[in-house]
Design a protein around this motif. Structure first.
Motif, mmCIF file in Angstrom:
data_model
loop_
_atom_site.group_PDB
_atom_site.id
_atom_site.type_symbol
_atom_site.label_atom_id
_atom_site.label_comp_id
_atom_site.label_asym_id
_atom_site.label_seq_id
_atom_site.Cartn_x
_atom_site.Cartn_y
_atom_site.Cartn_z
ATOM 1 N N ASP A 1 25.899 8.678 9.957
ATOM 2 C CA ASP A 1 25.434 7.594 9.098
ATOM 3 C C ASP A 1 25.348 7.991 7.627
ATOM 4 O O ASP A 1 26.222 7.629 6.849
ATOM 5 C CB ASP A 1 24.087 7.040 9.592
ATOM 6 N N LEU A 2 24.331 8.736 7.229
ATOM 7 C CA LEU A 2 24.123 9.046 5.813
ATOM 8 C C LEU A 2 24.965 10.262 5.430
ATOM 9 O O LEU A 2 24.676 11.385 5.849
ATOM 10 C CB LEU A 2 22.635 9.296 5.551
ATOM 11 N N HIS A 3 25.993 10.043 4.618
ATOM 12 C CA HIS A 3 27.003 11.082 4.391
ATOM 13 C C HIS A 3 26.779 11.894 3.127
ATOM 14 O O HIS A 3 27.357 12.976 2.986
ATOM 15 C CB HIS A 3 28.403 10.437 4.350
ATOM 16 N N LEU A 4 25.993 11.398 2.199
ATOM 17 C CA LEU A 4 25.734 12.128 0.949
ATOM 18 C C LEU A 4 24.346 11.775 0.440
ATOM 19 O O LEU A 4 23.930 10.612 0.502
ATOM 20 C CB LEU A 4 26.783 11.782 -0.120
ATOM 21 N N VAL A 5 23.651 12.792 -0.062
ATOM 22 C CA VAL A 5 22.357 12.597 -0.732
ATOM 23 C C VAL A 5 22.335 13.497 -1.956
ATOM 24 O O VAL A 5 22.742 14.667 -1.894
ATOM 25 C CB VAL A 5 21.169 12.946 0.189
ATOM 26 N N SER A 6 21.870 12.958 -3.077
ATOM 27 C CA SER A 6 21.695 13.774 -4.275
ATOM 28 C C SER A 6 20.359 13.476 -4.920
ATOM 29 O O SER A 6 19.833 12.360 -4.823
ATOM 30 C CB SER A 6 22.838 13.552 -5.277
ATOM 31 N N LYS B 1 16.820 5.798 6.059
ATOM 32 C CA LYS B 1 16.726 7.245 5.889
ATOM 33 C C LYS B 1 16.401 7.622 4.447
ATOM 34 O O LYS B 1 15.556 8.480 4.188
ATOM 35 C CB LYS B 1 18.052 7.910 6.310
ATOM 36 N N ILE B 2 17.078 6.969 3.506
ATOM 37 C CA ILE B 2 16.815 7.243 2.095
ATOM 38 C C ILE B 2 15.388 6.835 1.736
ATOM 39 O O ILE B 2 14.671 7.543 1.012
ATOM 40 C CB ILE B 2 17.834 6.507 1.209
ATOM 41 N N ALA B 3 14.950 5.680 2.246
ATOM 42 C CA ALA B 3 13.598 5.208 1.947
ATOM 43 C C ALA B 3 12.543 6.179 2.473
ATOM 44 O O ALA B 3 11.555 6.476 1.795
ATOM 45 C CB ALA B 3 13.399 3.813 2.528
ATOM 46 N N ARG B 4 12.739 6.686 3.696
ATOM 47 C CA ARG B 4 11.783 7.644 4.265
ATOM 48 C C ARG B 4 11.834 8.970 3.527
ATOM 49 O O ARG B 4 10.796 9.625 3.329
ATOM 50 C CB ARG B 4 12.088 7.845 5.746
ATOM 51 N N LEU B 5 13.045 9.380 3.127
ATOM 52 C CA LEU B 5 13.168 10.602 2.326
ATOM 53 C C LEU B 5 12.384 10.460 1.025
ATOM 54 O O LEU B 5 11.738 11.403 0.566
ATOM 55 C CB LEU B 5 14.639 10.897 2.045
ATOM 56 N N PRO C 1 0.835 -1.208 0.000
ATOM 57 C CA PRO C 1 0.000 0.000 0.000
ATOM 58 C C PRO C 1 0.866 1.252 0.000
ATOM 59 O O PRO C 1 1.927 1.284 0.628
ATOM 60 C CB PRO C 1 -0.803 -0.126 1.300
ATOM 61 N N GLU C 2 0.415 2.258 -0.703
ATOM 62 C CA GLU C 2 1.143 3.534 -0.718
ATOM 63 C C GLU C 2 0.838 4.313 0.561
ATOM 64 O O GLU C 2 -0.252 4.226 1.109
ATOM 65 C CB GLU C 2 0.720 4.347 -1.950
ATOM 66 N N PRO C 3 1.780 5.162 1.043
ATOM 67 C CA PRO C 3 3.152 5.276 0.538
ATOM 68 C C PRO C 3 4.031 4.142 1.086
ATOM 69 O O PRO C 3 3.811 3.683 2.204
ATOM 70 C CB PRO C 3 3.601 6.636 1.088
ATOM 71 N N VAL C 4 5.007 3.731 0.305
ATOM 72 C CA VAL C 4 5.860 2.609 0.687
ATOM 73 C C VAL C 4 7.226 3.113 1.141
ATOM 74 O O VAL C 4 7.899 3.841 0.410
ATOM 75 C CB VAL C 4 6.039 1.635 -0.492
ATOM 76 N N THR C 5 7.628 2.741 2.347
ATOM 77 C CA THR C 5 9.007 2.932 2.772
ATOM 78 C C THR C 5 9.711 1.624 2.441
ATOM 79 O O THR C 5 9.674 0.657 3.208
ATOM 80 C CB THR C 5 9.076 3.233 4.282
ATOM 81 N N TRP C 6 10.337 1.571 1.260
ATOM 82 C CA TRP C 6 10.738 0.308 0.652
ATOM 83 C C TRP C 6 11.604 -0.559 1.540
ATOM 84 O O TRP C 6 11.401 -1.772 1.650
ATOM 85 C CB TRP C 6 11.441 0.575 -0.685
ATOM 86 N N SER C 7 12.577 0.031 2.207
ATOM 87 C CA SER C 7 13.506 -0.781 3.009
ATOM 88 C C SER C 7 12.847 -1.376 4.243
ATOM 89 O O SER C 7 13.379 -2.320 4.844
ATOM 90 C CB SER C 7 14.711 0.055 3.429
ATOM 91 N N PRO D 1 15.589 20.039 -1.937
ATOM 92 C CA PRO D 1 16.922 20.231 -1.340
ATOM 93 C C PRO D 1 16.874 20.424 0.173
ATOM 94 O O PRO D 1 17.743 19.924 0.899
ATOM 95 C CB PRO D 1 17.449 21.478 -2.045
ATOM 96 N N GLU D 2 15.852 21.096 0.639
ATOM 97 C CA GLU D 2 15.709 21.300 2.081
ATOM 98 C C GLU D 2 15.554 19.969 2.807
ATOM 99 O O GLU D 2 16.183 19.740 3.856
ATOM 100 C CB GLU D 2 14.492 22.186 2.363
ATOM 101 N N GLN D 3 14.737 19.076 2.252
ATOM 102 C CA GLN D 3 14.538 17.766 2.873
ATOM 103 C C GLN D 3 15.815 16.925 2.810
ATOM 104 O O GLN D 3 16.127 16.188 3.750
ATOM 105 C CB GLN D 3 13.385 17.031 2.190
#
Length: 325
Positions: free
Chosen positions: A208-213, A314-318, A124-130, A197-199
């Motif tokens: 932990d999470l060192h880079l996001v693009s 973190k990426i999945a929730r983002l 079901p949407e929304p999915v936090t895949w991990s 970009p703000e998020q």
């Protein structure tokens, strides 16, 4: 009901009995995994499956899973060579997830992999895949098998997925434990305007999470990293600089859709859908790809092997947040 089906390659003799036993045990009981195989240099050694035990796991797919796993094993070994220049070690674990299933490819030793498949219903949407429960449980089970088989060869455990790291419950929820980045420690590039970009800036963290693009049409729109933070400097040395890592991940980000497309073609029949998430877990951290919409995706990087799973979440929730914007 009969137990799991076991298929052995022609070269497999009695010296493999403990391998077969380990894999058989992982497949007995709950039928979480529909296929679990041990592959060397793209060839099947042992495959165990529960096909035919459930309506969505017909026996006619047995050869299909083996063909997919053989191709996957070979491609992962090739991809590893592409990742070596960034000096974060070998590619030790790959996770590929579609809406209806996932495949895991975990290293035992170089060119030797444990590969597992699961099938699940649409989420079901929304999915936090991990954080899909079956996907996470199957991931941990596959890494447990690969780790057991590695220890059998008197090799040290690789902490696949960071699952071996012991954590204090609710540690991340304590604001006092959140490090404050010193001035100049957060590096940004690209278009800073708008809510995305703000998020992205909110989730990077020296722990932990060192880079996001954020990418659109295979072009980077915005990148943020904390490579300049003093707490992250331990992951750099004379052989690799911050600038070199930034250039590498920028180039790789543009390549990821092609890599994921190749993975997707291999796994389409086995997973039954388009890939939404990919994890390239190396000895020192991981690289994350998360599809958001058509031709729009997020890329994440951690350099801390202990934090591979939390960074993945973190990426999945983002991704869920960005889809809502």
């Amino acid at each position: 009901m009969t137990g799991p089906h076991v298929h052995k390659g022609p070269h497999v003799d009695a010296t493999w009995d403990d391998v077969v036993e380990t894999m058989h045990e992982a497949m007995t009981g709950d039928h979480m995994l529909c296929h679990l195989g041990h592959y060397t240099d793209g060839q099947m050694d042992v495959a165990v499956d529960v096909l035919g035990r459930r309506p969505d796991h017909p026996e006619c797919h047995r050869d299909e899973y083996v063909r997919t796993a053989r191709r996957l094993s070979t491609f992962v070994s090739e991809l590893e060579r592409e990742l070596l220049p960034v000096r974060t070690g070998s590619l030790i674990r790959v996770v590929l997830q579609a809406a209806t299933g996932a495949v895991y490819c975990d290293a035992v030793v170089p060119d030797q992999h444990v590969i597992a498949f699961i099938r699940n219903g649409e989420q079901p949407e929304p999915v936090t895949w991990s954080e899909v429960p079956l996907v996470r449980l199957a991931d941990r089970r596959t890494t447990k098998v690969a780790t057991s088989l590695r220890l059998r060869l008197s090799r040290q455990a690789l902490n696949l997925g960071g699952w071996l790291t012991e954590r204090l419950p609710d540690a991340d929820a304590d604001p006092a434990l959140v490090p404050v980045a010193p001035p100049g420690a957060v590096h940004t590039s690209g278009d800073l305007g708008g809510p995305i970009p703000e998020q992205c800036q909110k989730v990077v963290d020296p722990r932990d999470l060192h880079l996001v693009s954020w990418w659109v049409d295979d072009e980077p729109v915005f990148t943020v990293d904390v490579f300049d933070d003093p707490k992250v400097r331990r992951f750099f040395n004379k052989s690799i600089s911050v600038a070199q890592r930034r250039r590498f991940y920028d180039a790789l980000g543009g390549r990821l859709p092609s890599i994921v497309t190749q993975f997707g073609r291999m796994c389409r029949e086995s997973l039954g859908g388009r890939l939404e998430r990919a994890v390239l877990d190396v000895e020192q951290g991981a690289i994350y790809y998360l599809r958001v919409r058509a031709r729009q995706y997020l890329v994440g990087v951690t350099l801390n092997q202990n934090e591979v799973s939390p960074s993945d979440d973190k990426i999945a929730r983002l991704g869920v947040t960005v889809r809502s914007l």
